[in-house]
Design a protein around this motif. Sequence first.
Motif, mmCIF file in Angstrom:
data_model
loop_
_atom_site.group_PDB
_atom_site.id
_atom_site.type_symbol
_atom_site.label_atom_id
_atom_site.label_comp_id
_atom_site.label_asym_id
_atom_site.label_seq_id
_atom_site.Cartn_x
_atom_site.Cartn_y
_atom_site.Cartn_z
ATOM 1 N N PRO A 144 0.691 -1.363 -0.019
ATOM 2 C CA PRO A 144 0.209 0.107 0.164
ATOM 3 C C PRO A 144 0.724 1.110 0.163
ATOM 4 N N THR A 145 0.440 2.316 -0.734
ATOM 5 C CA THR A 145 1.247 3.529 -0.760
ATOM 6 C C THR A 145 0.984 4.293 0.420
ATOM 7 N N GLY A 146 2.373 4.412 0.915
ATOM 8 C CA GLY A 146 2.723 5.248 2.269
ATOM 9 C C GLY A 146 2.958 4.547 3.409
ATOM 10 N N ALA A 147 2.486 3.233 3.531
ATOM 11 C CA ALA A 147 2.630 2.358 4.400
ATOM 12 C C ALA A 147 4.112 1.874 4.864
ATOM 13 N N GLY A 148 4.966 2.757 4.167
ATOM 14 C CA GLY A 148 6.533 2.189 4.713
ATOM 15 C C GLY A 148 7.484 2.827 3.275
ATOM 16 N N MET A 149 8.288 1.793 3.119
ATOM 17 C CA MET A 149 9.289 2.013 2.290
ATOM 18 C C MET A 149 9.517 0.767 1.285
ATOM 19 N N SER A 150 9.514 0.775 -0.177
ATOM 20 C CA SER A 150 10.118 -0.213 -0.829
ATOM 21 C C SER A 150 11.113 -0.047 -1.606
ATOM 22 N N VAL A 151 12.183 -1.005 -1.964
ATOM 23 C CA VAL A 151 13.164 -0.867 -2.622
ATOM 24 C C VAL A 151 13.250 -1.891 -3.785
ATOM 25 N N ALA A 152 14.266 -1.745 -4.735
ATOM 26 C CA ALA A 152 14.434 -2.846 -5.628
ATOM 27 C C ALA A 152 15.037 -3.960 -5.044
ATOM 28 N N PRO A 153 14.633 -5.109 -5.457
ATOM 29 C CA PRO A 153 14.844 -6.500 -4.819
ATOM 30 C C PRO A 153 16.444 -6.757 -5.117
ATOM 31 N N GLY A 154 17.253 -7.284 -4.321
ATOM 32 C CA GLY A 154 18.443 -7.544 -4.378
ATOM 33 C C GLY A 154 19.456 -6.368 -4.141
ATOM 34 N N ASP A 155 19.157 -5.275 -3.732
ATOM 35 C CA ASP A 155 19.904 -4.045 -3.313
ATOM 36 C C ASP A 155 20.033 -3.829 -1.795
ATOM 37 N N ALA A 156 21.209 -4.398 -1.206
ATOM 38 C CA ALA A 156 21.093 -4.349 0.091
ATOM 39 C C ALA A 156 21.435 -2.940 0.812
ATOM 40 N N ASN A 157 22.019 -2.271 -0.153
ATOM 41 C CA ASN A 157 22.233 -0.842 0.249
ATOM 42 C C ASN A 157 21.181 0.055 0.409
#
Length: 347
Positions: A288-301
């Motif tokens: 859901p939009t705004g419910a936290g943060m999402s990043v590209a898979p596999g990107d530890a940084n």
Amino acid sequence: MRQVSFLVAGAIDQPTGGYFYDRAIVGGLRSDGIDVDVIELDGVFPVPDSAAISALDRALAACAPNTSIVIDGLAAGGLPEVVERHAANRSLVVLVHHPLCDETGLAADTRQRLLEAERRTLACAARVVVTSQFTARRLVALNLAEESRITVVEPGVRPAIQARTASQGPCRLLCVASLTPRKGHRLLVEALAQVADLDWRCDFVGDDQRDANEARAVREAIEHHGLAERIRVHGPQDSESIDAHYAAADVFVLASYYEGYGMVIDEAVAHGLPIVTTTGGALADTFPTGAGMSVAPGDANALAQALRTLIDDAEQRGCAAAAARSARARQRDWPAVARRFAAVLAS
């Protein structure tokens, strides 16, 4: 439609999201007065051994011609020759959580073999049920099934206790997922090592027996980064214990490379938790939009930066939790989902 045979690979009480979906559908159908016979197939799936071939063949042969037959795709996808043998006089519904060839870590030849096998299997199905719009699109893109034969029946959620907010002490992180390569636990450990300067503790809850090599690699990564006192691997838990983990958490995190839906994200939302996750597979749709943060898979940084933000910024964590609580109103309950599944069988 009063009789359903529901075929699954192995025991239906296995602690994964796919099996939880199966159990919830079976329970909902039974609550609505439908007679459901759960058939647990022996053998190894989805790359089958002889026991799996025999088990599926016997189970389909034993089903009465007027019975509605549902086969979980994990059991059916790798055995097209058996499904083809019985499809002429059986109406089959195949339930696909995600294409078998999309599992993380497959060798190229295994991936191709599963792709071809699942294409033949799904060609025999009167209906293909998937658990997300993403998986529906994926089946079409892989030429596994025509859009006209696919029905999306998204998961529901259980009633949930509101998680604690603004807690004292270390930030409590929670990851609920089986310890398999696709779930990204080692990547998460690497990201957590980058935020070791912050005050946090993390609980890994999920099946640690399904892939012994991966479970061992996860524990070795925890030891390597000196995080044994801060990351606890709990193994599988019952529903009551999992609910207690959700209720005690401050942030939910899932580092998965790919999800056919990502039911634990819905569970975290139902508990009103802020979330750090990836955009792997269906997660790009279901988060859901705004419910936290999402990043590209596999990107530890990138994962580490997202974790740093929510661990270190109580105000942003509160805003994400508020968005999660708002998203709860749009979630489906399991009885409604089961009724939709029943309508597919009846049609």
